[in-house]
Design an enzyme around this catalytic site. Structure first.
Site, PDB file in Angstrom:
ATOM      1  N   HIS A  99       1.792  -6.261  -7.717  1.00 37.05           N
ATOM      2  CA  HIS A  99       1.099  -5.168  -8.413  1.00 37.05           C
ATOM      3  C   HIS A  99      -0.231  -4.882  -7.723  1.00 37.05           C
ATOM      4  CE1 HIS A  99       0.199  -9.001 -10.407  1.00 37.05           C
ATOM      5  NE2 HIS A  99      -1.012  -8.525 -10.619  1.00 37.05           N
ATOM      6  N   PHE A 100      -0.542  -3.612  -7.694  1.00 39.84           N
ATOM      7  CA  PHE A 100      -1.750  -3.108  -7.033  1.00 39.84           C
ATOM      8  C   PHE A 100      -2.662  -2.570  -8.133  1.00 39.84           C
ATOM      9  CE2 PHE A 100      -3.925   0.096  -4.302  1.00 39.84           C
ATOM     10  CZ  PHE A 100      -4.234  -0.710  -3.219  1.00 39.84           C
TER      11      PHE A 100
HETATM   12  P1  AMP Z   1      -3.053 -10.642 -11.522  1.00 43.37           P
HETATM   13  O1  AMP Z   1      -1.675 -11.252 -11.420  1.00 43.37           O
HETATM   14  O2  AMP Z   1      -4.126 -11.658 -11.707  1.00 43.37           O
HETATM   15  O3  AMP Z   1      -3.363  -9.692 -10.387  1.00 43.37           O
HETATM   16  O4  AMP Z   1      -3.124  -9.751 -12.826  1.00 43.37           O
HETATM   17  C1  AMP Z   1      -2.073  -9.510 -13.710  1.00 43.37           C
HETATM   18  C2  AMP Z   1      -2.502  -8.367 -14.567  1.00 43.37           C
HETATM   19  O5  AMP Z   1      -1.405  -7.956 -15.371  1.00 43.37           O
HETATM   20  C3  AMP Z   1      -3.645  -8.741 -15.542  1.00 43.37           C
HETATM   21  O6  AMP Z   1      -4.745  -7.865 -15.295  1.00 43.37           O
HETATM   22  C4  AMP Z   1      -3.021  -8.525 -16.909  1.00 43.37           C
HETATM   23  O7  AMP Z   1      -3.931  -7.996 -17.835  1.00 43.37           O
HETATM   24  C5  AMP Z   1      -1.896  -7.543 -16.624  1.00 43.37           C
HETATM   25  N1  AMP Z   1      -0.794  -7.583 -17.569  1.00 43.37           N
HETATM   26  C6  AMP Z   1      -0.094  -8.667 -17.977  1.00 43.37           C
HETATM   27  N2  AMP Z   1       0.867  -8.302 -18.851  1.00 43.37           N
HETATM   28  C7  AMP Z   1       0.772  -6.961 -19.006  1.00 43.37           C
HETATM   29  C8  AMP Z   1       1.479  -5.995 -19.771  1.00 43.37           C
HETATM   30  N3  AMP Z   1       2.501  -6.339 -20.561  1.00 43.37           N
HETATM   31  N4  AMP Z   1       1.111  -4.703 -19.675  1.00 43.37           N
HETATM   32  C9  AMP Z   1       0.079  -4.347 -18.879  1.00 43.37           C
HETATM   33  N5  AMP Z   1      -0.637  -5.190 -18.131  1.00 43.37           N
HETATM   34  C10 AMP Z   1      -0.302  -6.502 -18.188  1.00 43.37           C
END
Ligand code: AMP
Ligand code: ZN
Length: 140
Positions: A99-100
Site C-alpha cells: 500500500h502506498f
Molecule cells: P503500514 O502497514 O504501517 O504502512 O500501515 C497500514 C495502514 O493501514 C495503517 O495506517 C492503518 O491505519 C491502515 N488500515 C488498517 N486497516 C484498515 C482498514 N480496514 N481500512 C483502512 N485503513 C486501514
C-alpha cells in the site's frame, strides 16, 4: 489472499471509504488517518511489498497516485503531500498487502518525523562503499 484485510476490502467483505478504482488498483481512506485525507492506494492483486509487486501494478499505483494527489490538491488545498510506503516488519509495515500512503500536509499540523529528519553529513567513504555494494548487487 485469505486473512488479508486489504484483500477483504477489495472483495467487498469489509467496507471502505473509496476514492478511486481502476482495473488494477483501489484507493480508499485510512481509518487511522495521520491527517484528513490520508489515503491508501493498493493493487487489486495481492502482493506483500516492493519485492513482490509486478511492474504493471506498481506503475498503475504511481499513475493513480498522481491523479489522486491532484484531486487532493483541488479538494483539500494542502501545503504539500507526503508519499510513504513501508516494506517489511523492520520498516514498520503492519498490513502485509502493498500500500502506498498519500498524506496531505497542512500548515500547523504536527511534523511527520519521517519527513523532517535532521541533515547531518554522513561519512563519505562509507556512503561510497554502500553505493558500490548496491550498484554491484544490481548487476548480479
Ligand atoms: P503500514 O502497514 O504501517 O504502512 O500501515 C497500514 C495502514 O493501514 C495503517 O495506517 C492503518 O491505519 C491502515 N488500515 C488498517 N486497516 C484498515 C482498514 N480496514 N481500512 C483502512 N485503513 C486501514
Ligand atoms: Zn491482500
Amino acid at each position: 489472499m485469505e486473512d488479508c484485510i486489504f484483500c477483504k476490502i477489495i472483495n467487498g467483505e469489509i467496507p471502505c471509504f473509496k476514492v478511486y478504482e481502476d482495473d488494477r488498483v483501489l484507493a480508499f481512506e485510512d481509518i487511522n488517518p495521520i491527517a484528513p485525507g490520508h489515503t491508501l492506494i493498493i493493487p487489486k492483486n495481492h502482493a506483500e511489498n516492493l519485492f513482490e509487486i509486478p511492474d504493471e501494478d506498481l506503475a498503475a499505483i504511481h499513475l493513480a497516485s498522481k491523479k489522486i494527489a491532484r484531486a487532493m490538491k483541488k479538494a483539500l488545498a494542502p501545503t504539500g503531500i507526503a508519499c510513504l510506503q513501508l516494506n517489511g516488519k523492520g520498516a514498520n509495515q503492519v498490513v502485509m498487502h502493498y500500500h502506498f500512503h498519500l498524506v496531505p500536509r497542512h500548515e500547523g499540523a504536527p511534523e511527520l518525523p519521517i519527513t523532517a529528519w535532521e541533515l547531518k553529513p554522513g561519512d563519505m567513504q562509507q556512503i561510497e562503499e554502500t553505493a558500490k555494494k548496491i550498484a554491484a548487487a544490481l548487476n548480479d
